[in-house]
Design a protein around this motif. Structure first.
Motif, PDB file in Angstrom:
ATOM      1  N   THR A  15      22.283  26.898  35.368  1.00 32.27           N
ATOM      2  CA  THR A  15      21.124  26.023  35.515  1.00 32.27           C
ATOM      3  C   THR A  15      19.926  26.785  36.075  1.00 32.27           C
ATOM      4  O   THR A  15      18.803  26.659  35.577  1.00 32.27           O
ATOM      5  N   LEU A  23      18.440  29.023  33.418  1.00 30.98           N
ATOM      6  CA  LEU A  23      17.607  28.282  32.460  1.00 30.98           C
ATOM      7  C   LEU A  23      16.232  28.003  33.039  1.00 30.98           C
ATOM      8  O   LEU A  23      15.210  28.115  32.341  1.00 30.98           O
ATOM      9  N   GLY A  55      12.934  29.693  31.489  1.00 33.26           N
ATOM     10  CA  GLY A  55      11.946  28.744  30.998  1.00 33.26           C
ATOM     11  C   GLY A  55      10.600  28.905  31.673  1.00 33.26           C
ATOM     12  O   GLY A  55       9.547  28.855  31.012  1.00 33.26           O
TER      13      GLY A  55
END
Length: 329
Positions: free
Chosen positions: A138, A141, A145
């Motif tokens: 998580t 990401l 991002g």
């Protein structure tokens, strides 16, 4: 509380960035990134979904099953300050953009996260390793991002990640069991919940007030960085929230163990005060404007501030009635 972690990290990061001379947009951006990372440790509650099998079988209720399963892993490996100190630079390395070193940096970041998963497996077994893997994936990401969609540098992302991860555990001190501060190392610091008051209802009201203060801090940061006035934005219909005080006479006093009726009802009062506007019978044009047209930033801010003011007044009224009327009886 999940939202409170993110809002606190956002507010402090954004205000500190502005204090350090950052322009308005980058300051807000780094605050949002810090808030995103502050929410990552609570990915461990995903394991609690296994508890829903008990609810499906009819053994226990859904909330009971969910939270019973969450206690096995929640606030453990993902909430460690040691883990945060290792994971934050790893996330920063994954956000590297330098074409000549990007693969080396990302390889080093992945290796650091792999070490965390391995340590969790050795120290806590497969479940701890699974939760740490969710945490690493998580956070990765989020880092990738942010690097792809924003101009923030990899070091800035790493610092935002460190603040987000380190700010998170402190918000759990009054609502549940303290986190495993220094996993995988033992620690005797703050091993029990901080009790705000011996009366369980007053303790809950105090914890709720802390959460409200966190949300207010985030709204203050937004207003400060966008040159909005809180006083001028709050609608006077927020005063209706004070009527919630009568609930102290009508419902069972809430505690941390049984608080759903209090939390849902007081938030419902706030949302109604913030969202309900205009005459009770809306016209077709009003419905179109409300549900088809995207609300402006000022309209959204007014609803948010009015809702928060209504909830704050409702809490103050409830606490007043409880202390001066309910407790003496």
């Amino acid at each position: 509380m999940f939202i409170g972690h993110a809002l606190f990290a956002f507010a402090v990061a954004a205000l500190v960035a502005q204090w350090r001379g950052w322009d308005r947009r980058p300051a807000l951006l780094v605050g949002v990134v810090a808030g995103a990372f502050a929410a990552v440790p609570d990915i461990d509650v995903a394991y609690a979904l296994v508890g829903l099998t008990d609810a499906v079988s009819g053994t226990v209720g859904v909330p009971t099953a969910f939270w019973a399963a969450s206690r096995e892993v929640h606030r453990s490996v993902t909430h460690s300050l040691v883990v945060g100190a290792v994971a934050a630079p790893a996330f920063g390395l994954l956000a590297a953009r330098d074409p000549g070193r990007v693969w080396l940096a990302r390889g080093a970041g992945s290796a650091l996260l792999g070490v965390l998963v391995a340590v969790a497996f050795v120290d806590g077994g497969p479940i701890a390793a699974f939760v740490m893997g969710l945490f690493a994936a998580t956070g990765s990401l989020v880092a990738v991002g942010v690097a792809r969609e924003t101009p923030l540098s990899a070091p800035a992302i790493a610092v935002a990640a460190l603040w987000g991860l380190w700010s998170h555990p402190w918000g759990d001190l009054v609502t549940g069991a303290p986190p495993d501060w220094f996993f995988p190392f033992g620690s005797s610091i703050l091993e029990s919940r901080v009790v705000l008051h011996s009366d369980p209802t007053l303790h809950l009201l105090g914890a709720f007030a802390i959460e409200l203060a966190t949300v207010w801090l985030a709204l203050v940061a937004v207003c400060r960085l966008t040159d909005r006035s809180i006083v001028a934005t709050v609608n006077r219909r927020a005063a209706v929230g004070a009527a919630y005080g009568v609930a102290a006479l009508a419902v069972t006093p809430p505690t941390l163990e049984v608080s759903y009726h209090f939390v849902y009802s007081i938030l419902g009062v706030g949302v109604l005060c913030g969202a309900v506007r205009g005459p009770p019978t809306p016209t077709v044009d009003r419905l179109r404007d409300r549900y088809v047209r995207r609300p402006s930033f000022d309209e959204t801010l007014e609803v948010s501030l009015t809702t928060m003011m209504a909830v704050t007044l409702a809490l103050a009224a409830y606490a007043t009635v409880y202390v001066f009327v309910v407790v003496p009886t």
